[in-house]
Design a protein around this motif. Sequence first.
Motif, PDB file in Angstrom:
ATOM      1  N   ASN A 134       0.698  -1.216   0.035  1.00  0.00           N
ATOM      2  CA  ASN A 134      -0.086   0.049  -0.001  1.00  0.00           C
ATOM      3  C   ASN A 134       0.881   1.242  -0.017  1.00  0.00           C
ATOM      4  N   THR A 135       0.559   2.234  -0.740  1.00  0.00           N
ATOM      5  CA  THR A 135       1.030   3.545  -0.592  1.00  0.00           C
ATOM      6  C   THR A 135       0.159   4.650  -0.349  1.00  0.00           C
ATOM      7  N   LEU A 136       0.741   5.389   0.575  1.00  0.00           N
ATOM      8  CA  LEU A 136      -0.118   6.813   1.023  1.00  0.00           C
ATOM      9  C   LEU A 136       0.841   7.971   0.922  1.00  0.00           C
ATOM     10  N   GLU A 137       0.255   9.080   0.341  1.00  0.00           N
ATOM     11  CA  GLU A 137       0.792  10.306   0.340  1.00  0.00           C
ATOM     12  C   GLU A 137       0.392  11.023   1.329  1.00  0.00           C
ATOM     13  N   PHE A 138       1.198  12.012   1.958  1.00  0.00           N
ATOM     14  CA  PHE A 138       0.856  12.937   2.897  1.00  0.00           C
ATOM     15  C   PHE A 138       1.718  14.301   2.622  1.00  0.00           C
ATOM     16  N   TYR A 139       0.997  15.506   2.822  1.00  0.00           N
ATOM     17  CA  TYR A 139       1.501  16.627   2.447  1.00  0.00           C
ATOM     18  C   TYR A 139       2.017  17.517   3.714  1.00  0.00           C
ATOM     19  N   ASN A 140       2.475  18.550   3.577  1.00  0.00           N
ATOM     20  CA  ASN A 140       3.218  19.491   4.324  1.00  0.00           C
ATOM     21  C   ASN A 140       1.977  19.952   5.367  1.00  0.00           C
ATOM     22  N   PHE A 143      -4.862  17.338   3.832  1.00  0.00           N
ATOM     23  CA  PHE A 143      -5.207  16.109   3.646  1.00  0.00           C
ATOM     24  C   PHE A 143      -4.749  15.592   2.557  1.00  0.00           C
ATOM     25  N   ALA A 144      -4.416  14.103   2.102  1.00  0.00           N
ATOM     26  CA  ALA A 144      -4.168  13.446   0.836  1.00  0.00           C
ATOM     27  C   ALA A 144      -5.075  12.354   0.684  1.00  0.00           C
ATOM     28  N   LYS A 145      -5.879  12.036  -0.204  1.00  0.00           N
ATOM     29  CA  LYS A 145      -6.653  10.802  -0.339  1.00  0.00           C
ATOM     30  C   LYS A 145      -5.891   9.656  -0.837  1.00  0.00           C
ATOM     31  N   SER A 146      -6.243   8.433  -0.479  1.00  0.00           N
ATOM     32  CA  SER A 146      -5.709   7.157  -0.940  1.00  0.00           C
ATOM     33  C   SER A 146      -6.676   6.292  -0.806  1.00  0.00           C
ATOM     34  N   GLU A 147      -6.179   5.010  -1.310  1.00  0.00           N
ATOM     35  CA  GLU A 147      -6.917   3.752  -1.212  1.00  0.00           C
ATOM     36  C   GLU A 147      -6.094   2.526  -0.630  1.00  0.00           C
ATOM     37  N   LEU A 148      -6.495   2.028   0.559  1.00  0.00           N
ATOM     38  CA  LEU A 148      -6.002   0.776   1.085  1.00  0.00           C
ATOM     39  C   LEU A 148      -6.345  -0.269   0.915  1.00  0.00           C
ATOM     40  N   VAL A 159      -5.346  11.089   4.650  1.00  0.00           N
ATOM     41  CA  VAL A 159      -4.078  10.961   5.525  1.00  0.00           C
ATOM     42  C   VAL A 159      -3.782  12.531   5.843  1.00  0.00           C
ATOM     43  N   SER A 160      -3.637  12.852   7.070  1.00  0.00           N
ATOM     44  CA  SER A 160      -2.973  14.030   7.517  1.00  0.00           C
ATOM     45  C   SER A 160      -1.550  13.835   8.348  1.00  0.00           C
ATOM     46  N   ALA A 161      -0.706  14.855   8.352  1.00  0.00           N
ATOM     47  CA  ALA A 161       0.449  14.220   9.272  1.00  0.00           C
ATOM     48  C   ALA A 161       0.816  15.508  10.056  1.00  0.00           C
ATOM     49  N   THR A 171      13.415  12.448  15.463  1.00  0.00           N
ATOM     50  CA  THR A 171      12.625  12.846  14.425  1.00  0.00           C
ATOM     51  C   THR A 171      11.229  11.834  14.440  1.00  0.00           C
ATOM     52  N   LEU A 172      10.337  12.882  14.783  1.00  0.00           N
ATOM     53  CA  LEU A 172       8.780  12.006  14.958  1.00  0.00           C
ATOM     54  C   LEU A 172       7.883  12.447  13.749  1.00  0.00           C
ATOM     55  N   LEU A 173       7.231  11.422  13.320  1.00  0.00           N
ATOM     56  CA  LEU A 173       6.059  11.912  12.210  1.00  0.00           C
ATOM     57  C   LEU A 173       4.870  10.930  12.771  1.00  0.00           C
ATOM     58  N   ARG A 174       3.807  11.658  12.794  1.00  0.00           N
ATOM     59  CA  ARG A 174       2.479  10.825  13.144  1.00  0.00           C
ATOM     60  C   ARG A 174       1.463  11.106  11.956  1.00  0.00           C
ATOM     61  N   LEU A 175       1.154  10.075  11.605  1.00  0.00           N
ATOM     62  CA  LEU A 175      -0.086   9.998  10.370  1.00  0.00           C
ATOM     63  C   LEU A 175      -1.207   9.746  11.006  1.00  0.00           C
ATOM     64  N   TYR A 176      -2.420  10.482  10.593  1.00  0.00           N
ATOM     65  CA  TYR A 176      -3.952  10.083  10.858  1.00  0.00           C
ATOM     66  C   TYR A 176      -4.564   9.624   9.636  1.00  0.00           C
ATOM     67  N   ILE A 177      -4.722   8.323   9.672  1.00  0.00           N
ATOM     68  CA  ILE A 177      -5.281   7.890   8.563  1.00  0.00           C
ATOM     69  C   ILE A 177      -6.891   7.595   8.776  1.00  0.00           C
ATOM     70  N   TYR A 178      -7.688   8.346   8.275  1.00  0.00           N
ATOM     71  CA  TYR A 178      -9.210   8.355   8.474  1.00  0.00           C
ATOM     72  C   TYR A 178      -9.704   7.345   7.267  1.00  0.00           C
ATOM     73  N   PHE A 179     -10.326   6.211   7.682  1.00  0.00           N
ATOM     74  CA  PHE A 179     -11.170   5.404   6.901  1.00  0.00           C
ATOM     75  C   PHE A 179     -12.648   5.995   6.481  1.00  0.00           C
ATOM     76  N   LEU A 180     -12.562   6.544   5.406  1.00  0.00           N
ATOM     77  CA  LEU A 180     -13.946   7.737   5.079  1.00  0.00           C
ATOM     78  C   LEU A 180     -15.071   6.848   5.144  1.00  0.00           C
ATOM     79  N   GLU A 181     -15.098   5.470   5.008  1.00  0.00           N
ATOM     80  CA  GLU A 181     -16.652   4.954   4.886  1.00  0.00           C
ATOM     81  C   GLU A 181     -16.957   4.324   6.340  1.00  0.00           C
TER      82      GLU A 181
END
Length: 256
Positions: A134-140, A143-148, A159-161, A171-181
């Motif tokens: 699976n690939t996910l894009e995230f922006y500065n 939100f970025a939309k993807s499919e898992l 996805v937001s970061a 270095t910390l990175l936290r991704l919030y992956i919202y399952f839209l349905e």
Amino acid sequence: MLCLPKYNALVCVFSGSANLFAEGNLYAYVSSCFSKQSTSVSMTETKTLYAALNGLSLRHREMPVPSMLPMPFKWLCERLNRATFSFSQNSLGLFPMVLQTVHNNYSEGVSSVSFSQKSEDCLELSIKEGAELNTLEFYNQGFAKSELKLKDEAHEVAVSARYGVSQEGETLLRLYIYFLETPSCRILTFSFKGDKLTLCFDEQPALTQALTLLLELTGLSRSELLRNLMPRIKQNKLHDKLRGLAAVSCVGERRH
């Protein structure tokens, strides 16, 4: 959660079954229910519906935000671009445990993650999980939309970061992956220190909240549930499986 202005309706979904997405996505299913609504609704049914609606309550929970110092997105890109990390055997996955359990579709565990810079404002994360990549894009920002996908089950996500530097210098990175349905959000926290990556998994609603809902639906108390499960939990095979499912983090090494 679905917003349907055409029907003046807000639909909240809290659970499902293995057949829920068998013939299409949730939006199509809900829309079909509205299009087939009966014109002969009795007064008793209407009163029952309004009584149920009046009994609903809403509780807003803020998403957890890690304590960290700000850093430019450019620095994060320089740190992660073309970096790949490998993990030993685990039971952790992109899908929230609530969804895995409801759909009886379990992850085979994350084996590797890699990052690549797509633009000055965008990073791409690739996660190898069993046979799935699976690939996910995230922006500065935003939100970025993807499919898992997990074993032929697909979900649209946004996805937001959040990113920065911890007080310990990691270095910390936290991704919030919202399952839209669904009402679920998977939360991934990446902690980078040297060539090691600690990847932590969390979700909202949390498993404890889901368990509380399950107990309310079944009418069982927590003590009754544990009393019924303990003999089975003591079986070695189930005990090992539960220990794996209960894990919330794994540590990976950077490939060179």
